[in-house]
Scaffold this motif. Structure first.
Motif, PDB file in Angstrom:
ATOM      1  N   THR A  99       0.678  -1.119   0.008  1.00  0.00           N
ATOM      2  CA  THR A  99       0.066  -0.101   0.020  1.00  0.00           C
ATOM      3  C   THR A  99       0.753   1.304  -0.116  1.00  0.00           C
ATOM      4  OG1 THR A  99      -1.494  -1.162   1.379  1.00  0.00           O
ATOM      5  CG2 THR A  99      -1.688   1.069   1.358  1.00  0.00           C
ATOM      6  N   ILE A 100       1.921   1.304   0.873  1.00  0.00           N
ATOM      7  CA  ILE A 100       2.706   2.416   1.150  1.00  0.00           C
ATOM      8  C   ILE A 100       3.314   2.526  -0.250  1.00  0.00           C
ATOM      9  CG2 ILE A 100       4.615   3.329   2.230  1.00  0.00           C
ATOM     10  CD1 ILE A 100       3.689   1.852   4.648  1.00  0.00           C
ATOM     11  N   TRP A 101       3.958   1.612  -0.756  1.00  0.00           N
ATOM     12  CA  TRP A 101       4.516   1.631  -2.185  1.00  0.00           C
ATOM     13  C   TRP A 101       3.715   2.347  -3.219  1.00  0.00           C
ATOM     14  CZ3 TRP A 101       6.757  -3.105  -5.033  1.00  0.00           C
ATOM     15  CH2 TRP A 101       7.473  -2.593  -6.497  1.00  0.00           C
TER      16      TRP A 101
ATOM     17  N   ALA B  51      -0.049   6.079   4.729  1.00  0.00           N
ATOM     18  CA  ALA B  51      -0.122   6.957   3.420  1.00  0.00           C
ATOM     19  C   ALA B  51      -0.610   8.282   3.830  1.00  0.00           C
ATOM     20  CB  ALA B  51      -0.824   6.076   2.352  1.00  0.00           C
ATOM     21  N   MET B  52      -1.839   8.460   4.489  1.00  0.00           N
ATOM     22  CA  MET B  52      -2.441   9.670   4.661  1.00  0.00           C
ATOM     23  C   MET B  52      -1.685  10.716   5.578  1.00  0.00           C
ATOM     24  SD  MET B  52      -5.269  10.154   3.238  1.00  0.00           S
ATOM     25  CE  MET B  52      -6.462   9.129   2.186  1.00  0.00           C
ATOM     26  N   SER B  53      -0.859  10.038   6.586  1.00  0.00           N
ATOM     27  CA  SER B  53      -0.488  10.968   7.635  1.00  0.00           C
ATOM     28  C   SER B  53       0.711  11.936   7.130  1.00  0.00           C
ATOM     29  CB  SER B  53       0.156  10.076   8.772  1.00  0.00           C
ATOM     30  OG  SER B  53       1.162   9.372   8.479  1.00  0.00           O
ATOM     31  N   THR B  54       1.190  11.369   5.987  1.00  0.00           N
ATOM     32  CA  THR B  54       2.344  11.950   5.260  1.00  0.00           C
ATOM     33  C   THR B  54       1.770  12.811   4.005  1.00  0.00           C
ATOM     34  OG1 THR B  54       2.888  10.177   4.080  1.00  0.00           O
ATOM     35  CG2 THR B  54       4.454  10.776   5.882  1.00  0.00           C
ATOM     36  N   GLN B  55       0.749  12.205   3.635  1.00  0.00           N
ATOM     37  CA  GLN B  55       0.097  12.928   2.165  1.00  0.00           C
ATOM     38  C   GLN B  55      -1.100  13.694   2.187  1.00  0.00           C
ATOM     39  OE1 GLN B  55       0.796   9.440  -0.185  1.00  0.00           O
ATOM     40  NE2 GLN B  55       2.644   9.280   0.134  1.00  0.00           N
ATOM     41  N   GLY B  56      -1.784  13.321   3.302  1.00  0.00           N
ATOM     42  CA  GLY B  56      -3.058  13.898   3.339  1.00  0.00           C
ATOM     43  C   GLY B  56      -3.438  14.727   4.444  1.00  0.00           C
ATOM     44  N   ILE B  57      -2.462  15.626   4.810  1.00  0.00           N
ATOM     45  CA  ILE B  57      -2.423  16.579   5.772  1.00  0.00           C
ATOM     46  C   ILE B  57      -3.573  17.745   5.157  1.00  0.00           C
ATOM     47  CG2 ILE B  57      -1.246  18.435   7.258  1.00  0.00           C
ATOM     48  CD1 ILE B  57      -0.236  15.732   7.919  1.00  0.00           C
ATOM     49  N   ALA B  58      -3.557  17.921   3.908  1.00  0.00           N
ATOM     50  CA  ALA B  58      -4.629  19.210   3.291  1.00  0.00           C
ATOM     51  C   ALA B  58      -4.078  20.682   4.146  1.00  0.00           C
ATOM     52  CB  ALA B  58      -5.898  18.822   3.540  1.00  0.00           C
ATOM     53  N   GLN B  59      -5.257  20.942   4.451  1.00  0.00           N
ATOM     54  CA  GLN B  59      -4.923  22.463   5.031  1.00  0.00           C
ATOM     55  C   GLN B  59      -5.114  22.200   6.702  1.00  0.00           C
ATOM     56  OE1 GLN B  59      -6.593  23.136   1.876  1.00  0.00           O
ATOM     57  NE2 GLN B  59      -4.287  23.684   1.583  1.00  0.00           N
ATOM     58  N   GLY B  60      -4.991  20.867   6.962  1.00  0.00           N
ATOM     59  CA  GLY B  60      -5.345  20.730   8.467  1.00  0.00           C
ATOM     60  C   GLY B  60      -4.043  20.595   9.291  1.00  0.00           C
ATOM     61  N   PRO B  61      -4.060  20.546  10.722  1.00  0.00           N
ATOM     62  CA  PRO B  61      -3.113  20.337  11.441  1.00  0.00           C
ATOM     63  C   PRO B  61      -2.212  19.133  11.177  1.00  0.00           C
ATOM     64  CG  PRO B  61      -4.916  19.651  12.748  1.00  0.00           C
ATOM     65  CD  PRO B  61      -5.429  19.961  11.322  1.00  0.00           C
ATOM     66  N   THR B  62      -0.933  19.201  11.385  1.00  0.00           N
ATOM     67  CA  THR B  62      -0.026  17.995  11.244  1.00  0.00           C
ATOM     68  C   THR B  62      -0.031  17.290  12.439  1.00  0.00           C
ATOM     69  OG1 THR B  62       1.725  19.120  12.196  1.00  0.00           O
ATOM     70  CG2 THR B  62       1.603  19.551   9.832  1.00  0.00           C
ATOM     71  N   PRO B  63       0.573  15.976  12.433  1.00  0.00           N
ATOM     72  CA  PRO B  63       0.730  15.053  13.343  1.00  0.00           C
ATOM     73  C   PRO B  63       1.135  15.526  14.686  1.00  0.00           C
ATOM     74  CG  PRO B  63       1.230  13.741  11.567  1.00  0.00           C
ATOM     75  CD  PRO B  63       1.028  15.224  11.164  1.00  0.00           C
ATOM     76  N   SER B  64       2.538  16.389  14.596  1.00  0.00           N
ATOM     77  CA  SER B  64       2.958  16.690  15.813  1.00  0.00           C
ATOM     78  C   SER B  64       2.348  18.056  16.559  1.00  0.00           C
ATOM     79  CB  SER B  64       4.424  17.103  15.352  1.00  0.00           C
ATOM     80  OG  SER B  64       4.406  18.174  14.514  1.00  0.00           O
ATOM     81  N   GLY B 207       4.878  10.093  14.711  1.00  0.00           N
ATOM     82  CA  GLY B 207       4.257  11.527  14.236  1.00  0.00           C
ATOM     83  C   GLY B 207       4.911  12.615  15.102  1.00  0.00           C
ATOM     84  N   VAL B 208       5.159  12.488  16.161  1.00  0.00           N
ATOM     85  CA  VAL B 208       5.960  13.682  16.896  1.00  0.00           C
ATOM     86  C   VAL B 208       7.455  13.861  16.449  1.00  0.00           C
ATOM     87  CG1 VAL B 208       6.668  14.772  18.901  1.00  0.00           C
ATOM     88  CG2 VAL B 208       4.265  13.721  18.820  1.00  0.00           C
ATOM     89  N   ALA B 209       8.214  12.638  16.240  1.00  0.00           N
ATOM     90  CA  ALA B 209       9.478  12.685  15.831  1.00  0.00           C
ATOM     91  C   ALA B 209       9.754  13.327  14.698  1.00  0.00           C
ATOM     92  CB  ALA B 209      10.058  11.375  16.171  1.00  0.00           C
ATOM     93  N   ALA B 210       8.993  12.874  13.822  1.00  0.00           N
ATOM     94  CA  ALA B 210       9.137  13.375  12.384  1.00  0.00           C
ATOM     95  C   ALA B 210       8.562  14.440  11.912  1.00  0.00           C
ATOM     96  CB  ALA B 210       8.479  12.166  11.354  1.00  0.00           C
TER      97      ALA B 210
END
Lengths: 111, 210
Positions: A99-101, B51-64, B207-210
């Protein structure tokens, strides 16, 4: 009749042994959790390095949980379960990495 | 007759209850198959989240920005302790003749589990009030609420299941059927703790470290 002698003599020793196992599991899991949270709290890891370090810590903790809480070991009677777990791990790896790939690739093409 | 062999992973009832022990192997292996298919569900949710936590932030807040590590740490401790106390409940079931001891350990486990769910709901509340982080805000938050929510629903189901079994222990007594049910619930509970190890590592810490 042998059953009787077993049930009279074995429980205390085995009970203590099993209690100790749970305690060892709890201590190891606590230490691993503290290391993981400590590293992030003290900002000692970041980026890809964090993924690698935290991933390894999580993997070790999962093994600790499997060994001390779920009692999966390399004993003969546990082979079926171990095979089941290892096979499922393979499926999980395929699902997650695949999935990630694919999604990274799609993302890169959309940019 | 030789000393009984362990028939399955987990606490074996062999020395104290041979009758339950002989039936255990099949039902417990079957339950393992269910657990593994449940893990596949969580794997799909983890993959979506990754996938979503890196590419799906949109205009919302980030994980950290939205995660509170202190709260995640407390939740981790609560769930770990509840796994430990459930272990002692199973040992009480195996070695002790008193139902009270078993019920007491089960009660402690259920309370720890309930505290875990309460902390998680409180997390959601804080995130929504402070950061306006609704599930519909971004793909990242949808995936986050889905993953942690599915886990919380599992824990809640485990608590409900525990209450039902506690009633069975009180009314039917710890007979072989009830004992085997408790063994399976223990596996379910320990497995949820393993899923949580993945969640606190890859969702909160990373999420916090990256």
């Amino acid at each position: 009749m042998n059953l009787k002698t077993v049930s009279n003599s074995a429980p205390p020793a085995e009970s203590r042994h099993e209690q100790r196992n749970y305690c060892i599991g709890l201590c190891l899991a606590l230490v691993l959790t503290l290391i993981a949270f400590g590293l992030v709290w003290l900002k000692m890891v970041s980026g890809t390095q964090a993924l690698a370090v935290l991933g390894v810590l999580a993997l070790v903790q999962v093994v600790v949980h499997l060994r001390f809480f779920l009692h999966i070991d390399l004993g003969k009677s546990h082979r079926d379960d171990l095979m089941l777990i290892l096979f499922t791990s393979l499926i999980l790896l395929l699902i997650v990495l695949g999935t990630i790939w694919i999604l990274w690739d799609q993302h890169a093409r959309m940019m | 007759m030789n000393a009984p062999q362990p028939l399955h992973p987990g606490v074996n009832l062999d020395v104290t209850d041979r009758k339950s022990h002989e039936k255990a192997s099949e039902v417990i292996f079957g339950f393992w198959i269910f657990l593994m298919s449940d893990l596949v569900l969580f794997a799909a949710l983890f993959a979506t989240y990754a996938a979503m936590s890196t590419q799906g932030i949109a205009q919302g807040p980030t994980p950290s920005e939205v995660f509170d590590l202190g709260s995640a740490f407390i939740e981790t401790l609560l769930l770990l302790l509840s796994s430990f106390t459930f272990g002692f409940a199973i040992l009480a079931m195996k070695y002790s003749t008193s139902r009270l001891r078993l019920l007491a350990w089960l009660g402690v486990t259920a309370l720890l589990g309930a505290a875990f769910v309460a902390f998680e709901l409180h997390d959601y509340y804080v995130m929504i009030v402070n950061n306006d982080a609704w599930p519909q805000t971004s793909g990242f938050l949808s995936a986050y609420y889905l993953l942690t929510g599915t886990h919380a629903v599992h824990v809640s189901a485990g608590i409900l299941w525990m209450i039902v079994l506690a009633v069975q222990v009180m009314t039917l007594g710890p007979n072989p059927l009830v004992k085997l049910r408790l063994l399976r619930l223990a596996l379910f509970w320990h497995m949820l703790d393993i899923v949580w190890v993945g969640i606190f590592t890859f969702v909160y810490l990373f999420g916090v470290a990256a």
